[in-house]
Design an enzyme around this catalytic site. Structure first.
Site, short mmCIF file in Angstrom:
data_model
loop_
_atom_site.label_atom_id
_atom_site.label_comp_id
_atom_site.label_asym_id
_atom_site.label_seq_id
_atom_site.Cartn_x
_atom_site.Cartn_y
_atom_site.Cartn_z
N ASP A 27 1.22 1.96 15.37
CA ASP A 27 0.60 2.33 16.65
C ASP A 27 0.45 1.12 17.57
O ASP A 27 0.27 1.28 18.78
CB ASP A 27 -0.78 2.94 16.41
CG ASP A 27 -1.69 2.03 15.59
OD1 ASP A 27 -1.30 1.64 14.48
OD2 ASP A 27 -2.81 1.71 16.05
N TRP A 44 -3.64 2.81 11.37
CA TRP A 44 -4.84 2.46 10.61
C TRP A 44 -4.71 2.83 9.13
O TRP A 44 -5.50 3.61 8.58
CB TRP A 44 -6.06 3.12 11.21
CG TRP A 44 -6.44 2.62 12.58
CD1 TRP A 44 -5.65 1.90 13.43
CD2 TRP A 44 -7.68 2.82 13.26
NE1 TRP A 44 -6.33 1.64 14.60
CE2 TRP A 44 -7.57 2.18 14.52
CE3 TRP A 44 -8.85 3.47 12.94
CZ2 TRP A 44 -8.62 2.18 15.44
CZ3 TRP A 44 -9.90 3.49 13.85
CH2 TRP A 44 -9.79 2.83 15.09
N ASP A 88 14.01 -11.11 -0.34
CA ASP A 88 13.28 -11.76 0.75
C ASP A 88 13.83 -11.24 2.07
O ASP A 88 14.96 -11.56 2.45
CB ASP A 88 13.46 -13.28 0.65
CG ASP A 88 12.66 -14.04 1.70
OD1 ASP A 88 11.95 -13.39 2.49
OD2 ASP A 88 12.76 -15.28 1.72
N LEU A 89 13.02 -10.43 2.77
CA LEU A 89 13.48 -9.87 4.04
C LEU A 89 13.63 -10.92 5.13
O LEU A 89 14.24 -10.65 6.16
CB LEU A 89 12.53 -8.77 4.50
CG LEU A 89 12.70 -7.40 3.85
CD1 LEU A 89 11.81 -6.37 4.51
CD2 LEU A 89 14.15 -6.93 3.90
N TYR A 126 2.61 -9.10 16.75
CA TYR A 126 2.88 -8.11 15.71
C TYR A 126 3.44 -6.83 16.33
O TYR A 126 4.49 -6.33 15.91
CB TYR A 126 1.60 -7.80 14.95
CG TYR A 126 1.70 -6.58 14.05
CD1 TYR A 126 2.46 -6.61 12.90
CD2 TYR A 126 1.02 -5.40 14.37
CE1 TYR A 126 2.56 -5.49 12.08
CE2 TYR A 126 1.11 -4.28 13.56
CZ TYR A 126 1.89 -4.33 12.41
OH TYR A 126 1.99 -3.22 11.62
N TYR A 146 5.81 -7.77 8.06
CA TYR A 146 4.85 -8.84 8.31
C TYR A 146 3.65 -8.16 8.98
O TYR A 146 3.73 -7.75 10.14
CB TYR A 146 5.46 -9.90 9.23
CG TYR A 146 4.61 -11.13 9.43
CD1 TYR A 146 3.45 -11.07 10.20
CD2 TYR A 146 4.95 -12.34 8.86
CE1 TYR A 146 2.66 -12.19 10.39
CE2 TYR A 146 4.16 -13.48 9.05
CZ TYR A 146 3.03 -13.39 9.81
OH TYR A 146 2.25 -14.50 10.00
N THR A 147 2.54 -8.03 8.26
CA THR A 147 1.41 -7.23 8.74
C THR A 147 0.16 -8.06 9.05
O THR A 147 -0.88 -7.48 9.37
CB THR A 147 1.04 -6.14 7.73
OG1 THR A 147 0.74 -6.75 6.47
CG2 THR A 147 2.19 -5.15 7.56
N GLN A 166 0.82 -1.22 0.00
CA GLN A 166 0.00 0.00 0.00
C GLN A 166 0.85 1.27 0.00
O GLN A 166 0.68 2.15 -0.84
CB GLN A 166 -0.91 0.02 1.23
CG GLN A 166 -2.10 -0.90 1.17
CD GLN A 166 -3.03 -0.64 2.33
OE1 GLN A 166 -3.87 0.26 2.29
NE2 GLN A 166 -2.90 -1.41 3.39
N LYS A 190 7.32 -5.35 15.94
CA LYS A 190 7.53 -4.02 15.36
C LYS A 190 8.30 -3.13 16.35
O LYS A 190 9.18 -2.36 15.94
CB LYS A 190 6.20 -3.38 14.99
CG LYS A 190 5.49 -4.04 13.82
CD LYS A 190 6.29 -3.93 12.52
CE LYS A 190 6.27 -2.51 11.97
NZ LYS A 190 7.00 -2.44 10.66
#
Length: 303
Positions: free
Chosen positions: A103, A151, A37-38, A126, A62-63, A13, A130
């Site tokens: 956030d 968001w 590839d991370l 997650y 990775y979300t 995105q 992060k």
């Protein structure tokens, strides 16, 4: 010679938008999985050697928030270990590293917008990975900009806006959580602000003074229900199937990962340092709906 920018995660995105907003600043090269590839960040070294970027922009992560609970090591490789590697490479090459965080590093127990100096206390795998990534970049030091987002949505990809548009035209009723608060933020505005901040950093007489963590989100506060209702109202009545949007509690919609009840970010530092401030989330939503939304091009959305 124009600066070179390497965008990692160029098909995501934010990455997709960055490929366009960075164009006026120099040469932009985008890479994504499976070319790199991370999970094996050393696979990026040949690309870095070839591009020789003045700025590495890491828009990959990775979300999958809920899946991360059952895949913690996969999330850690991408969200915690890879950013540390990129920070080392950027410092070694004298380049800027732009890294995007979230956030979800906060626990949501506050009732005022979070500033950058509040210690992270994540509730999920997650969020924890992060936060580890943020810490790894800061520990390496060097020239880095960490932008914590909130968001994120946009006209393409998998996100809340496109999900709500689909459900509004296929479901009889929408049930959306109304006790989680955050700042819905358009991916294009994130990319535009990033490009402007990076342009300032590249020409700053004392660039190291700009390095650090910044919160980057739209103005205003919304619950997921309020955001969903605003999207629902944008769909012409004749195109809606859902007759209403009904608020529910988080407890009524259990998920594997815990979400913070309060994710509102204070973006005052971004405005003080770079003179950048994003519009209210309702204004941003209207702007998004004035542009084509992938998969809904035939739907006459109301701006």
């Amino acid at each position: 010679m124009l600066p070179h920018f390497l965008v990692i995660g160029c098909r995501g995105q934010v990455g997709w938008e960055l490929m366009r907003t960075l164009q006026p600043l120099g040469r932009v090269i985008g890479v994504d999985f499976p070319e790199v590839d991370l999970a094996r960040p050393e696979s990026l070294r040949p690309c870095l050697d070839e591009v020789r970027p003045q700025a590495i922009v890491n828009a990959a992560a990775y979300t999958a928030v809920d899946r991360a609970e059952s895949e913690p090591e996969a999330a850690r490789r991408l969200n915690a270990l890879a950013p540390g590697f990129l920070a080392e490479e950027a410092r070694r090459r004298g380049a800027w590293l732009v890294h995007f965080s979230t956030d979800y590093v906060f626990d949501g127990a506050a009732r005022r917008p979070y500033t950058e100096d509040v210690p992270p206390n994540p509730l999920s795998t997650y969020g924890r990975t992060k936060a580890e990534g943020d810490a790894a970049v800061q520990q390496v030091g060097g020239r880095h900009l960490i932008f914590r987002l909130c968001w994120v949505y946009g006209g393409r990809g998998q996100n809340f806006l496109r999900t709500m548009l689909r459900l509004a035209t296929t479901r009889d009723e929408l049930h959306v959580v109304n006790d989680q608060h955050g700042c819905p933020t358009w991916s294009r505005l994130i990319a535009e602000a990033t490009a402007q901040a990076l342009a300032q950093a590249l020409r700053a007489p004392e660039p190291d003074t700009l390095a650090g963590v910044y919160h980057l989100a739209c103005d205003g506060v919304a619950t997921w229900f309020e955001f969903a209702r605003a999207i629902w109202e944008s769909v012409p009545a004749e195109a809606r199937r859902a007759a209403r949007v009904t608020p529910i509690a988080t407890a009524d919609y259990p998920t594997p990962a815990r979400r913070p009840a309060w994710s509102v970010l204070d973006c005052g530092k971004l405005e003080r340092v770079f003179g950048l401030r994003l519009p209210h989330w309702r204004t941003a939503l209207r702007l998004v709906l004035e542009t084509p939304v992938e998969g809904f091009e035939t739907l006459a959305l109301k701006p």
